[in-house]
Each structure stands twice: as structure tokens, then as C-alpha cells.
Design an enzyme around this catalytic site. Structure first.
Site, mmCIF file in Angstrom:
data_model
loop_
_atom_site.group_PDB
_atom_site.id
_atom_site.type_symbol
_atom_site.label_atom_id
_atom_site.label_comp_id
_atom_site.label_asym_id
_atom_site.label_seq_id
_atom_site.Cartn_x
_atom_site.Cartn_y
_atom_site.Cartn_z
ATOM 1 C CG HIS A 155 -6.018 6.409 12.351
ATOM 2 N ND1 HIS A 155 -4.735 5.905 12.494
ATOM 3 C CD2 HIS A 155 -6.763 5.791 13.302
ATOM 4 C CE1 HIS A 155 -4.715 5.033 13.498
ATOM 5 N NE2 HIS A 155 -5.930 4.949 14.001
ATOM 6 C CG HIS B 188 -3.548 2.096 9.025
ATOM 7 N ND1 HIS B 188 -4.748 2.367 9.602
ATOM 8 C CD2 HIS B 188 -2.757 3.165 9.279
ATOM 9 C CE1 HIS B 188 -4.697 3.550 10.195
ATOM 10 N NE2 HIS B 188 -3.495 4.057 10.010
ATOM 11 C CG HIS C 3 4.070 7.329 10.126
ATOM 12 N ND1 HIS C 3 3.223 8.350 10.502
ATOM 13 C CD2 HIS C 3 3.272 6.254 9.906
ATOM 14 C CE1 HIS C 3 1.978 7.910 10.523
ATOM 15 N NE2 HIS C 3 1.974 6.636 10.167
ATOM 16 C CE LYS D 186 -4.209 9.097 8.350
ATOM 17 N NZ LYS D 186 -2.948 8.523 8.789
#
Ligand code: NCD
Ligand code: ZN
Length: 347
Positions: free
Chosen positions: A139, A177, A18, A102
Site C-alpha cells: 500500500h 492500486h 477484501h 502485504k
């Protein structure tokens, strides 16, 4: 210097960062550009980067924020919403404006309010991405209030990822992540179209770091750190040499006042010493020989981009991470604040 006192690897990339915008961008981008040749830049700005023109303009702002002489290359991403147009995605990708898109489930994390409310709504977009070989970055957490925050990644695998992979087996996905044993197992079992990024914090800390001895906002990020056995599974797979797992810092700076608050925001700023942080893990695991693959090879191979030319060298001279870092518009407490790490990037 003997080989043991330094380590030289192909120049690495950060596959999840980011960089923010405005004054903060100018303060944080040089830290990433100092460590990495390229980075996948997340689009969760306010407003989010939902079209080609916006992404292209953001890329120009990043280039303008780099130190003179930097050859850092930002790799841009598109923010998916319920209304994303498949043609716009294909056009922007073909034109080289963005390399990936994303998927933020709506309200999963910082800057995700405009995210996707139901993956069924974007199936035409995802089918087009499958057809053109464009990576989908996810995510992976459900946002259902009934699901405990520590279970949200594992439940996302069951509810969303397993059906998605079944529906679109050719879609190339980066599970971003990852924080759990379940995610490690899912990626390994899904085969070569699935990959995952792993952050330094999820290799170093478990949830005790957030909660023992007082509440520690600078150890709080999303997805939250989990139990110790999850951390151990992440360390094992990151240092295993498996090509499905690669470096992605998820460096996410917030001003310290916004984190040290009654409702502190999620995000850990690890960019300034990211390589040093990862290398400490590889050394502790006796896997220094696996570091170059994780940092510099697996990512570009998954993204079908050339490996970087050139090298970086880390020296075993130690570096003490400052308590705070001034990034123009904000004072940020970095990951490992006040600690001394065993290796230092030679610049
Ligand atoms: C990120 C941010 O602040 O933009 N925060 C975080 O805790 N990782 C958003 C995200 O990647 O979830
Ligand atoms: Zn992120």
C-alpha cells in the site's frame, strides 16, 4: 451471436480483494467467486492476519463461505508488522499457506493500525522474501501528517520505493492500486520485478466524483482518486498490453451507514460487476483485444502461477447495477450504483 456481441476470454483473477470475515464474508465472497477463478485476499482484518495459523484458519472460513459447487481459490497473504519473523514468513510461504505478504504503512488505511512504522524495521524480512522470490504487496502511501493526501502516493515513491528497489533489486513488488502518473512511470522504469494493480474506480473516476455537487462517500477509497490527468495515464497503461499492469479490484465493502457518516470509511465495493466495469474502460479506449492480458494473463505470470483453464463470456446485453446490495450483515452501495454498464458476464 456474432463475435461483436460477445467476448470470451480465459478465466480472470482478482489480484487484490477484501473479503472481510464473519457474516460479511458470507455475503461478499460469492460475488468475487462468481467473477473470478482466484483472488489475492487482503489480510487487514481485525485483528490482522499476522501468522500462518491465523491465515490458514481464515482460508478455511473463506472456503466455508463459498457457494456449493464453486471452484474459486483464495490466494492468501500475510500482514507484515514491525515484529514479523523472517523464518515464519519463509515457512508459511514454503508450506503454501500464503503466496505473498502485504506491507501497510501504519495508519495508512482501514485496518492498518498494526502496520509497519518504519520499513527499516522489516529489512530482514524483505531480504528473505527477495531470496525466496516471494512477492511483496505494498500500500504505497506515506502517512506523514505534513503531506497532502493527494500527494501521498508520489511522496511514497520518492521516500520509500526508490530506496527499497535500490537496496533489494531482486525483490518482487506489486505496487497496489496505483492512482498517479508518477506511479505508472515508476513501475515502467523499475523493470520486470515491479508490477502494479489498477482498480476499476481509478480508471473511471477522478476526484471530482467525490467532491462536486456534494460530498459523495461511495466514491471515497484509499488511495483517493486523483486529478483527471492521472486517470488518463492509468487508462492508457492498463489498456496498453504492458505485462507489468494487471487487474486488482480493491473491492472493499463497508455498510452504507459507516460510509454515510461524519467520518465515513474508505473503500468501494466493486466486486459484483468488476469485469463489466473494467470492460467498459477497454471498450471506450478501443482496446478490447488487450482485456484478456490485463484480466487473465499478466497477474499469474507475475506471481509465477499457472494461467487458468476455462473461459468466461461477456455479452453486450447491458446490466443495471442495483442501488444497494444486501450482503448478509450489511447493506452496501456498490460502485456504479444505478448505472447501466454495456456488458454483462454470462453465468
Ligand atoms: C480498504 C479496506 O476497506 O479494507 N479500503 C480502501 O479504501 N481501499 C483498505 C485498503 O486497501 O486501503
Ligand atoms: Zn485494498
Amino acid at each position: 451471436m456474432t463475435a461483436k456481441d460477445s467476448m470470451t476470454i480465459r478465466r480472470p483473477d482478482d489480484w487484490h480483494v477484501h473479503l472481510r470475515d464473519g457474516a460479511l464474508l458470507a455475503g461478499v465472497a460469492p460475488h468475487t467467486a462468481r467473477q473470478f477463478a482466484r483472488a489475492i485476499v487482503m489480510p487487514n482484518l481485525s485483528p490482522p492476519m499476522t501468522d500462518s495459523a491465523g491465515v490458514a484458519a481464515y482460508r478455511n472460513r473463506i472456503m466455508a463461505a463459498l457457494p456449493t459447487g464453486s471452484d474459486f481459490t483464495p490466494l492468501m497473504t500475510l500482514y507484515l508488522t514491525d515484529r514479523t519473523d523472517p523464518d515464519e514468513v519463509a515457512r508459511g510461504h514454503a508450506a503454501g499457506v500464503f503466496v505473498a505478504a502485504k506491507l501497510y504503512p501504519a495508519h495508512a488505511t482501514t485496518g492498518s493500525a498494526h502496520g509497519v512504522t518504519d520499513i527499516a524495521k522489516i529489512m530482514p524480512v524483505l531480504a528473505r522474501m527477495e531470496a525466496i522470490g516471494m512477492p511483496l504487496l505494498i500500500h504505497g502511501e506515506v502517512t506523514d501528517n505534513h503531506v497532502d493526501i493527494f500527494d501521498r502516493e508520489a511522496v511514497f515513491i520518492e521516500r520509500t520505493l526508490i530506496p527499497l528497489v535500490k537496496a533489494l533489486p531482486g525483490l518482487r513488488i506489486v505496487f497496489e492500486h496505483i492512482t498517479t502518473t508518477e506511479a505508472v512511470q515508476f513501475v515502467e522504469s523499475a523493470g520486470a520485478n515491479l508490477a502494479a494493480t489498477i482498480t476499476p474506480q481509478h480508471l473511471h473516476i477522478n476526484r471530482n466524483a467525490m467532491l462536486v455537487g456534494g460530498i459523495r462517500p461511495h466514491a471515497y477509497c484509499l488511495p483517493v482518486a486523483k486529478r483527471e490527468h492521472h486517470r488518463l495515464a492509468l487508462r492508457k497503461v492498463a489498456t496498453s498490453g504492458s505485462a507489468q499492469f494487471f487487474l486488482g479490484t480493491d473491492s472493499a465493502p463497508h455498510d452504507k451507514r459507516l460510509k454515510e457518516a461524519a467520518c465515513g470509511c474508505a473503500g468501494i465495493f466493486n466486486a459484483p460487476f468488476a469485469l463489466e466495469s473494467y470492460l467498459a474502460v477497454f471498450e471506450q479506449e478501443g482496446a478490447l483485444d488487450k482485456f484478456e492480458g490485463f484480466a487473465s494473463e499478466h497477474g499469474p505470470r507475475f506471481y509465477r502461477l499457472p494461467l487458468n483453464e476455462g473461459t468466461v463470456t461477456l455479452e453486450r446485453s447491458g446490466v443495471t447495477v442495483p442501488d444497494e446490495i444486501d450482503v448478509c450483515d450489511a447493506i452496501v452501495v456498490p460502485f456504479h450504483a444505478g448505472e447501466t454498464l454495456g456488458w454483462r458476464l454470462r453465468v
